[in-house]
Design a protein around this motif. Structure first.
Motif, PDB file in Angstrom:
ATOM      1  N   HIS A 120      52.972  11.175 -30.288  1.00  0.00           N
ATOM      2  CA  HIS A 120      53.535  11.089 -29.327  1.00  0.00           C
ATOM      3  C   HIS A 120      53.105  11.011 -28.333  1.00  0.00           C
ATOM      4  CE1 HIS A 120      56.750  13.707 -31.443  1.00  0.00           C
ATOM      5  NE2 HIS A 120      57.008  12.514 -31.479  1.00  0.00           N
ATOM      6  N   GLU A 129      53.588   8.613 -24.522  1.00  0.00           N
ATOM      7  CA  GLU A 129      54.124   9.046 -23.773  1.00  0.00           C
ATOM      8  C   GLU A 129      52.648   8.322 -22.165  1.00  0.00           C
ATOM      9  OE1 GLU A 129      55.654  12.414 -21.004  1.00  0.00           O
ATOM     10  OE2 GLU A 129      56.073  10.740 -23.258  1.00  0.00           O
ATOM     11  N   GLU A 169      44.475  12.314 -19.119  1.00  0.00           N
ATOM     12  CA  GLU A 169      44.109  13.303 -19.460  1.00  0.00           C
ATOM     13  C   GLU A 169      46.162  14.355 -18.817  1.00  0.00           C
ATOM     14  OE1 GLU A 169      40.849  17.052 -18.347  1.00  0.00           O
ATOM     15  OE2 GLU A 169      41.184  15.218 -17.335  1.00  0.00           O
ATOM     16  N   ARG A 170      46.407  14.141 -18.006  1.00  0.00           N
ATOM     17  CA  ARG A 170      47.373  14.869 -17.733  1.00  0.00           C
ATOM     18  C   ARG A 170      49.104  14.768 -18.984  1.00  0.00           C
ATOM     19  NH1 ARG A 170      46.657  14.131 -12.052  1.00  0.00           N
ATOM     20  NH2 ARG A 170      47.862  13.370 -12.152  1.00  0.00           N
ATOM     21  N   VAL A 171      48.886  13.589 -18.822  1.00  0.00           N
ATOM     22  CA  VAL A 171      50.283  12.995 -19.737  1.00  0.00           C
ATOM     23  C   VAL A 171      49.362  13.249 -21.444  1.00  0.00           C
ATOM     24  CG1 VAL A 171      50.576  10.604 -20.727  1.00  0.00           C
ATOM     25  CG2 VAL A 171      50.498  10.718 -18.088  1.00  0.00           C
ATOM     26  N   LEU A 209      48.103  16.154 -21.873  1.00  0.00           N
ATOM     27  CA  LEU A 209      48.270  17.473 -22.100  1.00  0.00           C
ATOM     28  C   LEU A 209      49.555  18.124 -21.857  1.00  0.00           C
ATOM     29  CD1 LEU A 209      45.319  18.866 -19.408  1.00  0.00           C
ATOM     30  CD2 LEU A 209      45.573  19.209 -21.546  1.00  0.00           C
ATOM     31  N   ARG A 210      50.440  17.165 -21.751  1.00  0.00           N
ATOM     32  CA  ARG A 210      52.171  17.380 -21.593  1.00  0.00           C
ATOM     33  C   ARG A 210      52.278  17.247 -22.703  1.00  0.00           C
ATOM     34  NH1 ARG A 210      52.934  13.060 -16.756  1.00  0.00           N
ATOM     35  NH2 ARG A 210      54.052  11.594 -18.553  1.00  0.00           N
ATOM     36  N   VAL A 211      52.149  17.194 -23.574  1.00  0.00           N
ATOM     37  CA  VAL A 211      52.424  16.318 -24.729  1.00  0.00           C
ATOM     38  C   VAL A 211      52.705  17.921 -25.775  1.00  0.00           C
ATOM     39  CG1 VAL A 211      52.574  15.234 -27.473  1.00  0.00           C
ATOM     40  CG2 VAL A 211      52.417  14.161 -24.901  1.00  0.00           C
ATOM     41  N   ARG A 212      54.008  17.772 -26.353  1.00  0.00           N
ATOM     42  CA  ARG A 212      53.622  18.704 -27.258  1.00  0.00           C
ATOM     43  C   ARG A 212      53.288  18.948 -28.817  1.00  0.00           C
ATOM     44  NH1 ARG A 212      58.427  20.419 -30.851  1.00  0.00           N
ATOM     45  NH2 ARG A 212      59.048  18.301 -30.820  1.00  0.00           N
ATOM     46  N   TRP A 260      63.589  26.203 -16.835  1.00  0.00           N
ATOM     47  CA  TRP A 260      62.362  25.709 -16.478  1.00  0.00           C
ATOM     48  C   TRP A 260      61.634  26.206 -15.747  1.00  0.00           C
ATOM     49  CZ3 TRP A 260      58.741  24.704 -20.885  1.00  0.00           C
ATOM     50  CH2 TRP A 260      57.660  24.678 -20.279  1.00  0.00           C
ATOM     51  N   GLU A 272      58.106  27.148 -13.855  1.00  0.00           N
ATOM     52  CA  GLU A 272      57.439  26.229 -12.666  1.00  0.00           C
ATOM     53  C   GLU A 272      57.188  27.252 -11.478  1.00  0.00           C
ATOM     54  OE1 GLU A 272      59.724  22.951 -12.661  1.00  0.00           O
ATOM     55  OE2 GLU A 272      58.604  21.571 -14.411  1.00  0.00           O
ATOM     56  N   GLU A 327      54.995  30.147 -11.598  1.00  0.00           N
ATOM     57  CA  GLU A 327      53.476  29.933 -11.328  1.00  0.00           C
ATOM     58  C   GLU A 327      53.220  29.586 -10.089  1.00  0.00           C
ATOM     59  OE1 GLU A 327      51.978  26.780 -13.836  1.00  0.00           O
ATOM     60  OE2 GLU A 327      52.954  27.826 -16.264  1.00  0.00           O
TER      61      GLU A 327
END
Length: 215
Positions: A9, A13, A50-52, A54-57, A188, A192, A195
């Motif tokens: 995944h 991504e 890095e951000r991509v 981190l967003r993977v489940r 969702w 957001e 936050e």
């Protein structure tokens, strides 16, 4: 989720993300911890990768070991880079004047100082990441001064009442400079919004999101 699935995944991504040459990025996964290796064309691409990931489940954390290699190896000395950074910060209206100092060593920018809002700290990083010659950014800018807990909570709740679909399902707790969001939301977008409202309050340095979906 097992590591093999997480690995696939993350690769998918990265391949799907714009502005990234995924072929130059290596990915390994162990117990949900993703390690990124390889090289990219600039620091902005490194941050996106890095951000991509981190967003993977299923991803529990990211170890980033990507090297920045600029095309044609442009030579940007530390003195010239520091001068460019100073000009960028001076012209950015989001950043309070004389609030940030910086040090440049081999393309790595270390940021220090203090600002009243977290979004201003993030704006400094965002303003500099696309400059040629940047290899890394260490952002240790502090968020000061801390606001009173009651004032922080009041501002966050007011922001939620203006924007959230059902603000009454969101509970806000303030502990010093940390905000804890609890309760549940049915969309969702409200999570957001909560936050964003928490990070926008003056003096907030940490936000712990315990909100769950589908009340």
């Amino acid at each position: 989720m097992d590591d093999i699935t997480v690995h696939r995944h993350v690769l998918d991504e990265l391949e799907y993300a714009p502005m990234i040459d995924a072929a130059q990025i290596g990915v390994t996964v162990e117990n949900g911890i993703v390690t990124l290796t390889g090289h990219v064309r600039n620091y902005a691409e490194k941050s996106i990768a890095e951000r991509v990931a981190l967003r993977v489940r299923g991803v529990r954390g990211v170890v980033e070991r990507i090297e920045v290699r600029y095309p044609d190896n442009p030579s940007v000395g530390d003195e010239a880079l520091a001068e460019r950074c100073a000009w960028v910060l001076e012209w950015d209206v989001r950043i309070p004047e004389d609030s940030v100092t910086l040090k440049v060593e081999r393309g790595c920018i270390t940021l220090q100082g203090s600002v009243p809002y977290y979004h201003q700290k993030a704006a400094v990083d965002k303003a500099l990441r696309r400059l040629a010659g940047v290899t890394d950014i260490v952002n240790i800018i502090s968020v000061k001064p801390p606001a009173q807990a009651a004032e922080v909570k009041s501002r966050i709740l007011a922001a939620l009442r203006r924007s959230a679909k059902d603000p009454d399902t969101i509970r806000v707790h303030v502990d010093g400079d940390k905000v804890i969001l609890d309760g549940c939301v049915d969309v969702w977008r409200d999570r957001e919004l909560a936050e964003r409202a928490a990070w926008s309050a003056p003096g907030v340095r940490a936000v712990e999101d315990r909100l769950t979906l589908a009340c």
